[in-house]
Design a protein around this motif. Sequence first.
Motif, PDB file in Angstrom:
ATOM      1  N   VAL A 163     -26.277 -24.742  32.369  1.00 20.46           N
ATOM      2  CA  VAL A 163     -27.205 -25.772  31.881  1.00 20.46           C
ATOM      3  C   VAL A 163     -27.009 -26.006  30.386  1.00 20.46           C
ATOM      4  O   VAL A 163     -27.019 -27.154  29.915  1.00 20.46           O
ATOM      5  CB  VAL A 163     -28.661 -25.365  32.186  1.00 20.46           C
ATOM      6  N   TRP A 164     -26.821 -24.941  29.616  1.00 22.33           N
ATOM      7  CA  TRP A 164     -26.647 -25.088  28.166  1.00 22.33           C
ATOM      8  C   TRP A 164     -25.478 -26.016  27.845  1.00 22.33           C
ATOM      9  O   TRP A 164     -25.558 -26.851  26.944  1.00 22.33           O
ATOM     10  CB  TRP A 164     -26.421 -23.725  27.515  1.00 22.33           C
ATOM     11  N   HIS A 165     -24.398 -25.885  28.594  1.00 22.01           N
ATOM     12  CA  HIS A 165     -23.237 -26.735  28.335  1.00 22.01           C
ATOM     13  C   HIS A 165     -23.489 -28.187  28.719  1.00 22.01           C
ATOM     14  O   HIS A 165     -22.790 -29.088  28.228  1.00 22.01           O
ATOM     15  CB  HIS A 165     -22.016 -26.203  29.095  1.00 22.01           C
ATOM     16  N   MET A 166     -24.444 -28.429  29.578  1.00 24.38           N
ATOM     17  CA  MET A 166     -24.744 -29.799  30.000  1.00 24.38           C
ATOM     18  C   MET A 166     -25.682 -30.501  29.024  1.00 24.38           C
ATOM     19  O   MET A 166     -25.736 -31.736  28.986  1.00 24.38           O
ATOM     20  CB  MET A 166     -25.367 -29.768  31.399  1.00 24.38           C
ATOM     21  N   ILE A 167     -26.419 -29.748  28.215  1.00 22.82           N
ATOM     22  CA  ILE A 167     -27.337 -30.354  27.245  1.00 22.82           C
ATOM     23  C   ILE A 167     -26.523 -31.074  26.170  1.00 22.82           C
ATOM     24  O   ILE A 167     -25.603 -30.502  25.583  1.00 22.82           O
ATOM     25  CB  ILE A 167     -28.244 -29.294  26.606  1.00 22.82           C
ATOM     26  N   GLN A 168     -26.860 -32.315  25.898  1.00 21.73           N
ATOM     27  CA  GLN A 168     -26.149 -33.118  24.908  1.00 21.73           C
ATOM     28  C   GLN A 168     -26.726 -32.883  23.509  1.00 21.73           C
ATOM     29  O   GLN A 168     -27.937 -32.765  23.337  1.00 21.73           O
ATOM     30  CB  GLN A 168     -26.261 -34.602  25.274  1.00 21.73           C
ATOM     31  N   ASN A 169     -25.862 -32.853  22.517  1.00 20.48           N
ATOM     32  CA  ASN A 169     -26.318 -32.581  21.152  1.00 20.48           C
ATOM     33  C   ASN A 169     -27.296 -33.632  20.637  1.00 20.48           C
ATOM     34  O   ASN A 169     -28.239 -33.322  19.907  1.00 20.48           O
ATOM     35  CB  ASN A 169     -25.123 -32.511  20.201  1.00 20.48           C
ATOM     36  N   ASP A 170     -27.062 -34.884  20.995  1.00 23.74           N
ATOM     37  CA  ASP A 170     -27.832 -35.976  20.403  1.00 23.74           C
ATOM     38  C   ASP A 170     -28.998 -36.437  21.265  1.00 23.74           C
ATOM     39  O   ASP A 170     -29.806 -37.253  20.825  1.00 23.74           O
ATOM     40  CB  ASP A 170     -26.914 -37.164  20.106  1.00 23.74           C
ATOM     41  N   LEU A 171     -29.091 -35.936  22.492  1.00 19.82           N
ATOM     42  CA  LEU A 171     -30.193 -36.320  23.381  1.00 19.82           C
ATOM     43  C   LEU A 171     -31.198 -35.178  23.399  1.00 19.82           C
ATOM     44  O   LEU A 171     -31.043 -34.202  24.129  1.00 19.82           O
ATOM     45  CB  LEU A 171     -29.665 -36.630  24.787  1.00 19.82           C
ATOM     46  N   VAL A 172     -32.253 -35.303  22.608  1.00 21.80           N
ATOM     47  CA  VAL A 172     -33.089 -34.155  22.279  1.00 21.80           C
ATOM     48  C   VAL A 172     -34.323 -34.000  23.162  1.00 21.80           C
ATOM     49  O   VAL A 172     -34.966 -32.946  23.147  1.00 21.80           O
ATOM     50  CB  VAL A 172     -33.529 -34.230  20.801  1.00 21.80           C
ATOM     51  N   HIS A 173     -34.668 -35.018  23.934  1.00 17.02           N
ATOM     52  CA  HIS A 173     -35.895 -34.925  24.730  1.00 17.02           C
ATOM     53  C   HIS A 173     -35.691 -34.315  26.111  1.00 17.02           C
ATOM     54  O   HIS A 173     -36.656 -33.909  26.750  1.00 17.02           O
ATOM     55  CB  HIS A 173     -36.530 -36.319  24.868  1.00 17.02           C
ATOM     56  N   GLY A 174     -34.471 -34.281  26.574  1.00 16.65           N
ATOM     57  CA  GLY A 174     -34.174 -33.635  27.844  1.00 16.65           C
ATOM     58  C   GLY A 174     -34.474 -34.465  29.074  1.00 16.65           C
ATOM     59  O   GLY A 174     -34.324 -33.956  30.195  1.00 16.65           O
ATOM     60  N   TRP A 175     -34.886 -35.705  28.909  1.00 12.11           N
ATOM     61  CA  TRP A 175     -35.178 -36.544  30.076  1.00 12.11           C
ATOM     62  C   TRP A 175     -33.888 -36.779  30.868  1.00 12.11           C
ATOM     63  O   TRP A 175     -32.851 -37.138  30.317  1.00 12.11           O
ATOM     64  CB  TRP A 175     -35.794 -37.877  29.654  1.00 12.11           C
ATOM     65  N   GLY A 176     -33.959 -36.563  32.161  1.00 10.68           N
ATOM     66  CA  GLY A 176     -32.792 -36.680  33.033  1.00 10.68           C
ATOM     67  C   GLY A 176     -32.176 -35.343  33.389  1.00 10.68           C
ATOM     68  O   GLY A 176     -31.478 -35.225  34.397  1.00 10.68           O
ATOM     69  N   LEU A 177     -32.412 -34.318  32.578  1.00  9.98           N
ATOM     70  CA  LEU A 177     -31.872 -32.993  32.880  1.00  9.98           C
ATOM     71  C   LEU A 177     -32.396 -32.473  34.217  1.00  9.98           C
ATOM     72  O   LEU A 177     -31.653 -31.838  34.981  1.00  9.98           O
ATOM     73  CB  LEU A 177     -32.233 -31.995  31.775  1.00  9.98           C
ATOM     74  N   ASP A 178     -33.682 -32.708  34.498  1.00 14.50           N
ATOM     75  CA  ASP A 178     -34.275 -32.148  35.705  1.00 14.50           C
ATOM     76  C   ASP A 178     -33.562 -32.632  36.968  1.00 14.50           C
ATOM     77  O   ASP A 178     -33.468 -31.909  37.953  1.00 14.50           O
ATOM     78  CB  ASP A 178     -35.778 -32.437  35.771  1.00 14.50           C
ATOM     79  N   PHE A 179     -33.054 -33.863  36.943  1.00 16.82           N
ATOM     80  CA  PHE A 179     -32.320 -34.382  38.098  1.00 16.82           C
ATOM     81  C   PHE A 179     -30.890 -33.833  38.177  1.00 16.82           C
ATOM     82  O   PHE A 179     -30.246 -33.938  39.222  1.00 16.82           O
ATOM     83  CB  PHE A 179     -32.285 -35.904  38.066  1.00 16.82           C
ATOM     84  N   ALA A 180     -30.386 -33.284  37.081  1.00 19.66           N
ATOM     85  CA  ALA A 180     -28.997 -32.806  37.042  1.00 19.66           C
ATOM     86  C   ALA A 180     -28.871 -31.286  37.137  1.00 19.66           C
ATOM     87  O   ALA A 180     -27.761 -30.776  37.287  1.00 19.66           O
ATOM     88  CB  ALA A 180     -28.330 -33.286  35.749  1.00 19.66           C
ATOM     89  N   LEU A 181     -29.971 -30.569  37.053  1.00 16.69           N
ATOM     90  CA  LEU A 181     -29.914 -29.100  37.087  1.00 16.69           C
ATOM     91  C   LEU A 181     -29.222 -28.591  38.340  1.00 16.69           C
ATOM     92  O   LEU A 181     -28.595 -27.522  38.327  1.00 16.69           O
ATOM     93  CB  LEU A 181     -31.329 -28.518  37.002  1.00 16.69           C
ATOM     94  N   ARG A 182     -29.326 -29.340  39.414  1.00 19.65           N
ATOM     95  CA  ARG A 182     -28.748 -28.914  40.689  1.00 19.65           C
ATOM     96  C   ARG A 182     -27.238 -28.709  40.597  1.00 19.65           C
ATOM     97  O   ARG A 182     -26.644 -27.984  41.412  1.00 19.65           O
ATOM     98  CB  ARG A 182     -29.041 -29.963  41.755  1.00 19.65           C
TER      99      ARG A 182
END
Length: 404
Positions: free
Chosen positions: A307-326
């Motif tokens: 998950v850490w590697h999927m987090i984008q440096n410039d997208l700070v609110h995390g919206w959309g991550l919950d759908f991609a955690l899978r």
Amino acid sequence: MAKLAAVGRSVLRFTNESMRIGMVTVIGAVLGFYIGISFPTVSITKLHFPSSFVSYRDETSSDLTTQALLNHAWTSARNTREENSSEQNSNSNATLKIYVPTNPRGAERLAPDIVVPDTDFHLRRLWGDPSEDLPFKPKYLVTFTVGYAQKENINRAVKKFSDNFAILLFHYDGRVSEWEEFEWSKRAIHVSVSKQTKWWYAKRFLHPDIVAAYEYIFIWDEDLGVDHFDAEEYIRLVKKYGLDISQPGLEPDRGLTWQMTKRRGDREVHKVTEERPGWCSDPHLPPCAAFVEIMAPVFSRHAWRCVWHMIQNDLVHGWGLDFALRKCVEPAHEKIGVVDSQWITHLVVPSLGNQGMAEHGRPAWEGVRARCRKEWGTFQTRLADAEKAYYRMMGITPPNSTLV
């Protein structure tokens, strides 16, 4: 008499030649013995004479002296010995150099036993034996992104976690020293950067090698009610059901967005749900399965590394991550779930939203919310483009859509 004189001269000439041959033989034997004991590692094949010497010997072979031969042999042997010594030193230096390609990148020149590839948040003393610094080591890590206005709620939340949990506070309002009124705060880790979100902090301070010491990592908001939550029991259930990504169930009275995260009172854990018609193209995909929200997620050490590697440096609110955690666990619909029997309440305190800036007559929170929505679309596009590019590179026809 003449005949006798001739015989005498012949005998004398024979005697002189014999003596000369004997003398040369003796000198040659002595010379060979001397070279042998002086240069035991020198091969005869390596005693090369220069071409000028060979030419000189051919032209004046009758006048070649033993001293000339010795001088040339000495020079050749010395040069050969120096060459061998240089080769040995070069080989020795090459052997002594350390290069371990299996070491972490950048540490290849270190001996493996000195390489420490990860770290932790364990506090250390400035004195004493390092081996005695830690009477025990926390197994889990809990992080809250906080402002001082929510101190009482955070105080209640922290008390739900035993000493098995290390506490890390990310301060977005710059107020840190005021938290010392709580005894537990003196043992917590505090990181303060003004007006940043928890995913900004997570990307910069929760690298997988930094949190490798912890089995599970809690990345929680500050506005969560925890009256019905017990952290030790939560960990027990997560392990029991094999959840790599999870969250507590949410009290349905308020702050509920998705049916998947709604608490169910008849079970310990659930992994699937039913949503409104048309919302789930596949019962094993979000938001009907393989889905938790970003307000109170809990990650196993293994899942967090992805998950850490999927987090984008410039997208700070995390919206959309919950759908991609899978994408970080397999099978996702089995390893992602909601713990119902340990549930929380979303208090819906828009504290971070108020850290924005009012523009064009709009309140600060509206600008923050607009960016959240924009980041969601940006993240979805990046993820879809990255996966399509990968399929093309592998010569595979991309599926119709990688979005859910």
